[in-house]
Design a protein around this motif. Structure first.
Motif, mmCIF file in Angstrom:
data_model
loop_
_atom_site.group_PDB
_atom_site.id
_atom_site.type_symbol
_atom_site.label_atom_id
_atom_site.label_comp_id
_atom_site.label_asym_id
_atom_site.label_seq_id
_atom_site.Cartn_x
_atom_site.Cartn_y
_atom_site.Cartn_z
ATOM 1 N N VAL A 1 10.126 14.112 -10.707
ATOM 2 C CA VAL A 1 10.635 12.741 -10.667
ATOM 3 C C VAL A 1 11.092 12.486 -9.236
ATOM 4 C CG1 VAL A 1 12.224 11.036 -11.620
ATOM 5 C CG2 VAL A 1 11.421 12.926 -13.062
ATOM 6 N N TYR A 2 10.516 11.469 -8.602
ATOM 7 C CA TYR A 2 10.818 11.169 -7.207
ATOM 8 C C TYR A 2 11.561 9.842 -7.089
ATOM 9 C CZ TYR A 2 7.167 14.680 -6.378
ATOM 10 O OH TYR A 2 6.406 15.833 -6.369
ATOM 11 N N GLY A 3 12.262 9.693 -5.977
ATOM 12 C CA GLY A 3 12.976 8.462 -5.711
ATOM 13 C C GLY A 3 12.197 7.488 -4.846
ATOM 14 N N ASP A 4 11.070 7.938 -4.263
ATOM 15 C CA ASP A 4 10.173 7.047 -3.530
ATOM 16 C C ASP A 4 8.835 7.753 -3.354
ATOM 17 O OD1 ASP A 4 10.276 8.779 -1.264
ATOM 18 O OD2 ASP A 4 11.962 7.685 -0.424
ATOM 19 N N TYR A 5 7.886 7.064 -2.721
ATOM 20 C CA TYR A 5 6.530 7.610 -2.594
ATOM 21 C C TYR A 5 6.420 8.659 -1.507
ATOM 22 C CZ TYR A 5 5.379 3.806 -5.708
ATOM 23 O OH TYR A 5 5.337 2.963 -6.792
ATOM 24 N N ASP A 6 7.490 8.872 -0.766
ATOM 25 C CA ASP A 6 7.539 9.968 0.205
ATOM 26 C C ASP A 6 8.134 11.226 -0.414
ATOM 27 O OD1 ASP A 6 6.414 8.481 2.279
ATOM 28 O OD2 ASP A 6 8.361 7.597 2.790
ATOM 29 N N LEU A 7 8.277 11.225 -1.731
ATOM 30 C CA LEU A 7 8.719 12.382 -2.522
ATOM 31 C C LEU A 7 10.198 12.701 -2.327
ATOM 32 C CD1 LEU A 7 5.647 14.765 -2.027
ATOM 33 C CD2 LEU A 7 5.854 12.720 -3.424
ATOM 34 N N SER B 1 5.472 4.462 -11.991
ATOM 35 C CA SER B 1 6.685 4.069 -11.285
ATOM 36 C C SER B 1 7.385 2.972 -12.068
ATOM 37 C CB SER B 1 6.348 3.567 -9.879
ATOM 38 O OG SER B 1 5.621 2.345 -9.947
ATOM 39 N N VAL B 2 8.717 3.023 -12.068
ATOM 40 C CA VAL B 2 9.540 1.968 -12.657
ATOM 41 C C VAL B 2 10.744 1.747 -11.753
ATOM 42 C CG1 VAL B 2 8.859 2.440 -15.040
ATOM 43 C CG2 VAL B 2 10.871 3.584 -14.085
ATOM 44 N N ARG B 3 11.341 0.586 -11.859
ATOM 45 C CA ARG B 3 12.580 0.326 -11.155
ATOM 46 C C ARG B 3 13.736 0.922 -11.954
ATOM 47 N NH1 ARG B 3 12.866 -1.294 -6.007
ATOM 48 N NH2 ARG B 3 14.567 -2.759 -6.394
ATOM 49 N N SER B 4 14.655 1.554 -11.252
ATOM 50 C CA SER B 4 15.818 2.155 -11.897
ATOM 51 C C SER B 4 16.813 1.074 -12.316
ATOM 52 C CB SER B 4 16.499 3.125 -10.921
ATOM 53 O OG SER B 4 17.780 3.468 -11.377
ATOM 54 N N PRO B 5 17.545 1.300 -13.414
ATOM 55 C CA PRO B 5 18.628 0.369 -13.766
ATOM 56 C C PRO B 5 19.656 0.224 -12.648
ATOM 57 C CG PRO B 5 18.158 1.838 -15.605
ATOM 58 C CD PRO B 5 17.360 2.345 -14.431
ATOM 59 N N ALA B 6 19.743 1.215 -11.766
ATOM 60 C CA ALA B 6 20.690 1.151 -10.652
ATOM 61 C C ALA B 6 20.328 0.070 -9.645
ATOM 62 C CB ALA B 6 20.756 2.507 -9.948
ATOM 63 N N SER B 7 19.106 -0.461 -9.734
ATOM 64 C CA SER B 7 18.676 -1.494 -8.800
ATOM 65 C C SER B 7 19.125 -2.888 -9.219
ATOM 66 C CB SER B 7 17.148 -1.476 -8.677
ATOM 67 O OG SER B 7 16.532 -1.853 -9.899
ATOM 68 N N THR C 1 0.820 -1.218 0.000
ATOM 69 C CA THR C 1 0.000 0.000 0.000
ATOM 70 C C THR C 1 0.853 1.268 0.000
ATOM 71 O OG1 THR C 1 -0.150 -0.056 2.424
ATOM 72 C CG2 THR C 1 -1.920 -1.138 1.184
ATOM 73 N N ASP C 2 2.161 1.124 -0.175
ATOM 74 C CA ASP C 2 3.054 2.287 -0.080
ATOM 75 C C ASP C 2 2.682 3.397 -1.057
ATOM 76 O OD1 ASP C 2 4.315 0.649 1.681
ATOM 77 O OD2 ASP C 2 6.244 0.606 0.654
ATOM 78 N N ASP C 3 2.095 3.026 -2.201
ATOM 79 C CA ASP C 3 1.831 4.014 -3.251
ATOM 80 C C ASP C 3 0.412 4.577 -3.218
ATOM 81 O OD1 ASP C 3 0.601 1.660 -3.982
ATOM 82 O OD2 ASP C 3 1.287 1.682 -6.066
#
Length: 261
Positions: free
Chosen positions: A235-241, A141-147, A21-23
């Motif tokens: 562009v955010y790095g997580d759902y907490d902005l 949302s997508v996963r970054s290539p850095a992951s 439910t994070d998003d």
């Protein structure tokens, strides 16, 4: 016609992902910007669409998989959500015409990564843009290539235990195992998911699901959005902005349709 890969996976999908439910708050807040319906592409079994409908938004959930949508209808009934509040449509997210425009179009939970070619990605974003009201919002949302550890390409993929849970409904212990084969030439990963259900009597039931995901850089996604006529606002790095930084594993894009969209 090829067999739907989700035919035997819809119930397991709920077990594995329904409690994520994070998003939800993030997309609810975006939906409140416009007094207009919401469209989710790749809605699956309704994890997000049902929660948005329960929050009071008129929602359309689109997915190409009939078994996933059948499960979504069961989840709707269980949640007391009517078809007037949440409409489900079976169609590919690369080619659809719903005859309606929306204030918010969402592609949640890395679903966009199932589009393995640039042509498919462009087709999806073009359809999304056509279905937005002027000034409407697109978010995904997508996963970054850095992951991903791309240097592991070519090596035998180890089978890793992701989690172990108990299914209260059956009394079974469920183990999720994953094997990932990265291909840096195509920026894709072939994922094999193994779900083992171990009964109280020690019996074992195994389900196997395979899929491919494509990884795109932030710059590549921003260019695709721009080509579709969608102006990237955040562009955010997580759902907490949180801002995107080195090693950011999640990329969350928010874009706005033009005034003449």
């Amino acid at each position: 016609m090829s067999r739907d890969p989700y035919a035997d996976f819809a119930e397991l999908y709920d077990f594995a992902y329904w409690d994520f439910t994070d998003d939800v708050d993030f997309y609810e807040n975006l939906a409140r910007i416009h007094d207009a319906p919401v469209l989710e592409l790749g809605a699956g079994t309704g994890r997000l669409a049902i929660r948005l409908a329960a929050a009071g938004f008129p929602v359309t959930g689109l997915d190409s998989s009939a078994p996933m949508l059948a499960r979504a209808r069961e989840n709707m009934r269980a949640a007391g959500i009517s078809e007037k509040r949440l409409r489900l449509v079976q169609a590919p997210m690369t080619d659809f015409d719903l005859g309606q425009r929306f204030g918010l179009v969402v592609v949640a939970a890395n679903t966009f990564q199932h589009l393995l070619t640039t042509a498919e990605q462009r087709a999806c974003l073009a359809c999304a843009a056509r279905h937005l009201i002027p000034g409407g919002t697109f978010a995904m949302s997508v996963r970054s290539p850095a992951s991903v550890s791309w240097e592991d390409a070519g090596a035998p993929a180890p089978v890793m235990l992701d989690w172990t849970r108990r299914d209260a409904a059956t009394g079974e212990t469920v183990m999720k195992l994953v094997a990932a084969h990265p291909d840096p030439a195509t920026m894709t990963r072939h994922l094999t998911y193994i779900y083992d259900r171990i009964g109280p009597d020690g019996s074992l039931r195994r389900a196997l699901f395979e899929t491919d995901l494509r990884y795109s850089s932030q710059a590549e996604v921003e260019l695709l959005l721009q080509e579709a006529g969608l102006h990237v606002t955040h562009v955010y790095g997580d759902y907490d902005l949180a801002p995107v930084g080195p090693g950011t594993e999640q990329l969350i894009f928010v874009a706005r349709a033009g005034s003449s969209s």
